[in-house]
Design an enzyme around this catalytic site. Structure first.
Site, PDB file in Angstrom:
ATOM      1  N   SER A 181      23.418 -19.918 -40.635  1.00 47.51           N
ATOM      2  CA  SER A 181      22.524 -18.978 -39.956  1.00 47.51           C
ATOM      3  C   SER A 181      23.063 -18.621 -38.577  1.00 47.51           C
ATOM      4  O   SER A 181      23.717 -19.444 -37.920  1.00 47.51           O
ATOM      5  CB  SER A 181      21.151 -19.637 -39.809  1.00 47.51           C
ATOM      6  OG  SER A 181      20.365 -18.940 -38.878  1.00 47.51           O
ATOM      7  N   TYR A 237      15.596 -26.158 -37.179  1.00 49.34           N
ATOM      8  CA  TYR A 237      16.172 -25.322 -38.244  1.00 49.34           C
ATOM      9  C   TYR A 237      17.655 -25.087 -37.978  1.00 49.34           C
ATOM     10  O   TYR A 237      18.512 -25.307 -38.842  1.00 49.34           O
ATOM     11  CB  TYR A 237      15.421 -23.984 -38.320  1.00 49.34           C
ATOM     12  CG  TYR A 237      16.097 -22.961 -39.205  1.00 49.34           C
ATOM     13  CD1 TYR A 237      16.184 -23.150 -40.583  1.00 49.34           C
ATOM     14  CD2 TYR A 237      16.660 -21.807 -38.662  1.00 49.34           C
ATOM     15  CE1 TYR A 237      16.821 -22.215 -41.395  1.00 49.34           C
ATOM     16  CE2 TYR A 237      17.288 -20.866 -39.465  1.00 49.34           C
ATOM     17  CZ  TYR A 237      17.371 -21.071 -40.832  1.00 49.34           C
ATOM     18  OH  TYR A 237      18.001 -20.147 -41.631  1.00 49.34           O
TER      19      TYR A 237
HETATM   20  N1  NAD Z   1      16.604 -14.083 -44.323  1.00 49.41           N
HETATM   21  C1  NAD Z   1      17.279 -14.297 -43.208  1.00 49.41           C
HETATM   22  O1  NAD Z   1      17.188 -13.532 -42.239  1.00 49.41           O
HETATM   23  C2  NAD Z   1      18.191 -15.489 -43.081  1.00 49.41           C
HETATM   24  C3  NAD Z   1      18.967 -15.601 -41.911  1.00 49.41           C
HETATM   25  C4  NAD Z   1      19.813 -16.686 -41.785  1.00 49.41           C
HETATM   26  C5  NAD Z   1      19.918 -17.626 -42.796  1.00 49.41           C
HETATM   27  N2  NAD Z   1      19.143 -17.511 -43.915  1.00 49.41           N
HETATM   28  C6  NAD Z   1      19.284 -18.536 -44.957  1.00 49.41           C
HETATM   29  O2  NAD Z   1      19.572 -17.909 -46.189  1.00 49.41           O
HETATM   30  C7  NAD Z   1      19.013 -18.658 -47.275  1.00 49.41           C
HETATM   31  C8  NAD Z   1      18.122 -17.758 -48.123  1.00 49.41           C
HETATM   32  O3  NAD Z   1      17.109 -17.230 -47.278  1.00 49.41           O
HETATM   33  P1  NAD Z   1      16.001 -16.228 -47.786  1.00 49.41           P
HETATM   34  O4  NAD Z   1      15.691 -15.313 -46.661  1.00 49.41           O
HETATM   35  O5  NAD Z   1      16.363 -15.686 -49.109  1.00 49.41           O
HETATM   36  O6  NAD Z   1      14.777 -17.255 -47.902  1.00 49.41           O
HETATM   37  P2  NAD Z   1      13.698 -17.489 -49.053  1.00 49.41           P
HETATM   38  O7  NAD Z   1      12.731 -18.466 -48.507  1.00 49.41           O
HETATM   39  O8  NAD Z   1      13.201 -16.194 -49.571  1.00 49.41           O
HETATM   40  O9  NAD Z   1      14.574 -18.163 -50.191  1.00 49.41           O
HETATM   41  C9  NAD Z   1      14.801 -19.540 -50.293  1.00 49.41           C
HETATM   42  C10 NAD Z   1      14.375 -19.972 -51.696  1.00 49.41           C
HETATM   43  O10 NAD Z   1      14.703 -21.351 -51.828  1.00 49.41           O
HETATM   44  C11 NAD Z   1      13.627 -22.026 -52.420  1.00 49.41           C
HETATM   45  N3  NAD Z   1      13.664 -23.402 -51.921  1.00 49.41           N
HETATM   46  C12 NAD Z   1      13.374 -23.840 -50.665  1.00 49.41           C
HETATM   47  N4  NAD Z   1      13.531 -25.160 -50.584  1.00 49.41           N
HETATM   48  C13 NAD Z   1      13.938 -25.570 -51.820  1.00 49.41           C
HETATM   49  C14 NAD Z   1      14.249 -26.831 -52.371  1.00 49.41           C
HETATM   50  N5  NAD Z   1      14.167 -27.951 -51.639  1.00 49.41           N
HETATM   51  N6  NAD Z   1      14.646 -26.900 -53.670  1.00 49.41           N
HETATM   52  C15 NAD Z   1      14.713 -25.774 -54.421  1.00 49.41           C
HETATM   53  N7  NAD Z   1      14.405 -24.555 -53.948  1.00 49.41           N
HETATM   54  C16 NAD Z   1      14.016 -24.456 -52.668  1.00 49.41           C
HETATM   55  C17 NAD Z   1      12.375 -21.282 -52.004  1.00 49.41           C
HETATM   56  O11 NAD Z   1      11.328 -21.451 -52.952  1.00 49.41           O
HETATM   57  C18 NAD Z   1      12.868 -19.846 -51.923  1.00 49.41           C
HETATM   58  O12 NAD Z   1      12.617 -19.155 -53.132  1.00 49.41           O
HETATM   59  C19 NAD Z   1      18.277 -19.822 -46.624  1.00 49.41           C
HETATM   60  O13 NAD Z   1      19.145 -20.925 -46.610  1.00 49.41           O
HETATM   61  C20 NAD Z   1      18.033 -19.350 -45.199  1.00 49.41           C
HETATM   62  O14 NAD Z   1      17.922 -20.427 -44.313  1.00 49.41           O
HETATM   63  C21 NAD Z   1      18.298 -16.452 -44.088  1.00 49.41           C
END
Ligand code: NAD
Length: 335
Positions: free
Chosen positions: A127, A152
């Site tokens: 991130s 985080y």
């Molecule tokens: N969206 C953003 O702006 C952003 C920015 C930086 C990093 N990220 C990272 O990208 C990744 C995806 O983010 P996103 O925006 O799609 O988030 P999101 O919450 O929509 O997707 C994450 C998915 O993982 C599942 N999940 C969470 N913990 C879990 C576990 N312990 N076991 C199994 N499944 C689990 C959740 O149910 C969810 O469907 C994450 O790692 C997030 O930290 C996202």
């Protein structure tokens, strides 16, 4: 290719899986469908993936050690994309343990699964929050990222460190992707674009933190996915130029890389809100509030390393991305 995508029912996971499925890869999508936000949208995303014959869903928590061990041993994945994580900066103030369970314990289980089953490449979500309190802009992979300002961010930085040890000890190629504020259709209900759009359509005021003096390198989902797929297709390699006398934090003598994926330009929060107002045809009523603990005032990506490695640089303008989101939102919620 047989690919495990964790967090497949999530925002980035669904979009990444769709591209892999569309080009004929076999995708095993894993998710625990937790209720951090309304799981209905997760089930609806999943339904889109389940329309493909080359998709299978596994409902599991990545923190479930025996479950993950068994899955890896049985499935023998070629490559793994780990997107499952507890996301969100503000939530980590109230719920620190959720971050340790998914992002630390879960991530070790994924690393172990890759190590013992000869996975050819692990791509995982880091991130932009790892840049923490840095004020040197734009943020580049060779910058020090030792000053996270939320748990985080610390767990994401920890993932990079843990990945490096597996790349070094076991030769596992790992690529960490530092996503910068991702937005677009099927986006996350806890993030600003979604919250603002919902509030504006319901005639409620929006909460604008840091009195609007916030800057984010908003990155459109299709650009993120392009970066995920291109890096997936080119496993990390040892960097022959790496100099342990002057170690570059972005590369290594081990097959380890980290890359920024961002739109290469900070956008003022007020300009972002204006793009939403224009797309909706509604003027927002703004509640100006202070900066939230754990938040950083600005993010700005340098993506030259990603471009040198893959030939790709994100570039979708926010006006275009926001209007695609609003179109999706109106259709999905019949709003
Ligand atoms: N969206 C953003 O702006 C952003 C920015 C930086 C990093 N990220 C990272 O990208 C990744 C995806 O983010 P996103 O925006 O799609 O988030 P999101 O919450 O929509 O997707 C994450 C998915 O993982 C599942 N999940 C969470 N913990 C879990 C576990 N312990 N076991 C199994 N499944 C689990 C959740 O149910 C969810 O469907 C994450 O790692 C997030 O930290 C996202």
């Amino acid at each position: 290719m047989k690919i495990l995508v964790t967090g497949a029912a999530g925002f980035i996971g669904m979009h990444s899986s769709l591209v892999l499925l569309g080009r004929g890869d076999e995708v095993v999508g894993l998710d625990n469908l937790n209720d951090y936000y309304d799981p209905q949208i997760k089930r609806d995303r999943l339904a889109r993936l389940q329309a493909y014959k080359n998709f299978r869903f596994v409902e599991m928590d990545i923190a479930d050690r025996p479950g993950i061990e068994k899955l890896f041993a049985e499935e023998k994945f070629d490559k793994v994309i780990n997107l499952a994580a507890q996301a969100g900066v503000r939530y980590s103030i109230q719920n620190p343990h959720a971050y340790v369970d998914s992002n630390i314990v879960g991530f070790v289980n994924i690393l172990e699964g890759c190590r013992h089953n000869k996975v050819k490449h692990l791509v995982y979500a880091s991130s932009s929050s790892v840049y923490g309190g840095n004020e040197k802009m734009p943020f580049a992979e060779h910058d020090s990222v030792d000053h996270p300002v939320s748990l985080y961010a610390a767990t994401k930085k920890a993932n990079e460190l843990m990945a490096h040890t597996y790349s070094h000890l076991y030769g596992l190629p790992t690529t960490g992707l530092r996503f910068f504020t991702v937005y677009g259709p099927w986006g996350r209900p806890d993030m600003a674009l979604f919250l603002f759009t919902k509030a504006m359509l319901e005639g409620r005021p929006i909460n604008v933190f840091n009195h609007g003096k916030m800057q984010r390198d908003f990155t459109y989902i299709d650009d993120i996915v392009e970066g995920v797929i291109r890096t997936l297709d080119r496993p990390a390699e040892p960097d022959a130029q790496f100099d342990p006398q002057a170690p570059n934090p972005g590369t290594s003598r081990a097959p380890y890389r980290v890359f920024n994926i961002g739109n290469q330009g900070p956008v003022e929060l007020m300009a972002f809100i204006e793009a939403i107002e224009n797309a909706l045809g509604i003027k927002a009523e703004k509640n100006l509030l202070p900066l939230q603990p754990g938040d950083v005032p600005a993010t700005y990506s340098d993506v030259s390393a990603l471009t040198a490695w893959t030939g790709f640089a994100p570039g979708t303008p926010i006006t275009e991305g926001v209007s695609r989101f609003v179109k999706w939102y109106r259709e999905y919620f019949k709003a």
